[in-house]
Scaffold this active site. Structure first.
Site, PDB file in Angstrom:
ATOM      1  N   SER A  10      -1.642  -0.905  -4.104  1.00 58.53           N
ATOM      2  CA  SER A  10      -2.782  -0.164  -3.585  1.00 58.53           C
ATOM      3  C   SER A  10      -2.390   1.284  -3.303  1.00 58.53           C
ATOM      4  O   SER A  10      -1.382   1.559  -2.640  1.00 58.53           O
ATOM      5  CB  SER A  10      -3.254  -0.841  -2.290  1.00 58.53           C
ATOM      6  OG  SER A  10      -4.095  -0.010  -1.542  1.00 58.53           O
ATOM      7  N   HIS A  35       0.845  -1.199   0.000  1.00 56.17           N
ATOM      8  CA  HIS A  35       0.000   0.000   0.000  1.00 56.17           C
ATOM      9  C   HIS A  35       0.877   1.244   0.000  1.00 56.17           C
ATOM     10  O   HIS A  35       1.813   1.363   0.798  1.00 56.17           O
ATOM     11  CB  HIS A  35      -0.914   0.020   1.226  1.00 56.17           C
ATOM     12  CG  HIS A  35      -1.778   1.253   1.279  1.00 56.17           C
ATOM     13  ND1 HIS A  35      -2.716   1.547   0.313  1.00 56.17           N
ATOM     14  CD2 HIS A  35      -1.813   2.302   2.157  1.00 56.17           C
ATOM     15  CE1 HIS A  35      -3.307   2.693   0.596  1.00 56.17           C
ATOM     16  NE2 HIS A  35      -2.761   3.172   1.714  1.00 56.17           N
ATOM     17  N   SER A  36       0.576   2.169  -0.928  1.00 52.94           N
ATOM     18  CA  SER A  36       1.265   3.458  -1.034  1.00 52.94           C
ATOM     19  C   SER A  36       2.771   3.225  -1.209  1.00 52.94           C
ATOM     20  O   SER A  36       3.174   2.559  -2.153  1.00 52.94           O
ATOM     21  CB  SER A  36       0.929   4.308   0.197  1.00 52.94           C
ATOM     22  OG  SER A  36       1.237   5.647  -0.030  1.00 52.94           O
ATOM     23  N   MET A  37       3.624   3.750  -0.323  1.00 54.84           N
ATOM     24  CA  MET A  37       5.063   3.497  -0.464  1.00 54.84           C
ATOM     25  C   MET A  37       5.352   2.000  -0.551  1.00 54.84           C
ATOM     26  O   MET A  37       6.301   1.561  -1.218  1.00 54.84           O
ATOM     27  CB  MET A  37       5.829   4.101   0.723  1.00 54.84           C
ATOM     28  CG  MET A  37       7.350   3.915   0.641  1.00 54.84           C
ATOM     29  SD  MET A  37       8.249   4.507   2.108  1.00 54.84           S
ATOM     30  CE  MET A  37       8.063   3.099   3.220  1.00 54.84           C
TER      31      MET A  37
END
Length: 259
Positions: free
Chosen positions: A116, A88-90
């Protein structure tokens, strides 16, 4: 187990492993509630980056590619069965780098790389958030949501969190992907429809991820902002499990609908 990985409920006889990679400022515990939603045939592992939870005193990694290399080495002895990656993200970049490094080593790639809340690894690079003052970092967290207001208003908690967030933004803003380095597994893109990180045109309909795999890319958007996956935990976990043979999934255990 390597300090880079956490298992909340070891399942030695598991058929599949799900490896999760947290967002900037996040730790492996952000995935702990997922464990109760998994069938006994799936073991959850979560990456623990330096500088958080029980690795809080450790200095941050020099770069996201280096993190991927360390995580690939930690995962190597555990890839004796199929696995799925979720970032997720990073964590999407860390997951991609980990898969890329494993592929380079000749290790099995995941059944699916679920990414994500972030565009492809060559998007959203650069920036100066990591060199901003405390107010600038705080404003960035408020923009994305997901950090409780009471945490940001507590001086000690805020200081501890912002130190980790600053280092994570340094990693993202200084990262540069290797040109034309594609992974050989399907990519599944998930996101919140109101996520500011996913605003704007998507040249390939998949936020650029089709340039980073030789396999298929599919997308699914859910209601919510950057942290849409918290209120939609069940749907996200079910989406991840959908790549498996239904016979492996079976009935998951019950878990209260907490945010």
């Amino acid at each position: 187990m390597s300090p880079w990985l956490r298992s909340f409920n070891p399942r030695p006889g598991t058929s599949v492993r799900l490896v999760c990679f947290p967002h900037a400022g996040g730790g492996p515990s952000s995935f702990r509630p997922w464990d109760a939603l998994l069938p006994d045939s799936v073991e959850l592992l979560a990456a623990c980056y330096p500088g958080r939870e029980d690795r809080f005193a450790e200095p941050a990694a020099p770069g996201l590619a280096e993190m991927g290399q360390d995580l690939a080495e930690a995962l190597l002895p555990l890839l004796d069965r199929p696995w799925i990656a979720f970032g997720h993200s990073m964590g999407t970049i860390v997951a991609y780098e980990t898969v890329r490094q494993l592929q380079h080593l000749g290790a099995p790639v995941p059944l699916s790389l679920h990414v994500s809340g972030r565009r492809s690894p060559d998007r959203g690079l650069g920036g100066t958030v990591h060199s901003a003052g405390e107010e600038g970092l705080k404003a960035e967290l408020e923009r994305l949501g997901g950090t409780p207001k009471e945490v940001l208003e507590d001086e000690m908690l805020r200081s501890a969190i912002l130190g980790t967030v600053r280092e994570d933004y340094r990693l993202v803003e200084t990262y540069r992907p290797v040109a034309d380095a594609r992974v050989g597994c399907p990519v599944r893109v998930l996101g919140g429809r109101q996520d500011p990180e996913l605003n704007g045109p998507s040249e390939d309909g998949a936020f650029g991820w089709s340039r980073f795999t030789t396999a298929a890319v599919t997308t699914r958007m859910l209601p919510g902002d950057h942290f849409y996956l918290v209120p939609h935990r069940r749907e996200v976990v079910a989406d991840v499990l959908s790549v498996l043979d239904p016979a492996l999934v079976g009935a998951s255990r019950t878990w209260p609908d907490t945010p």
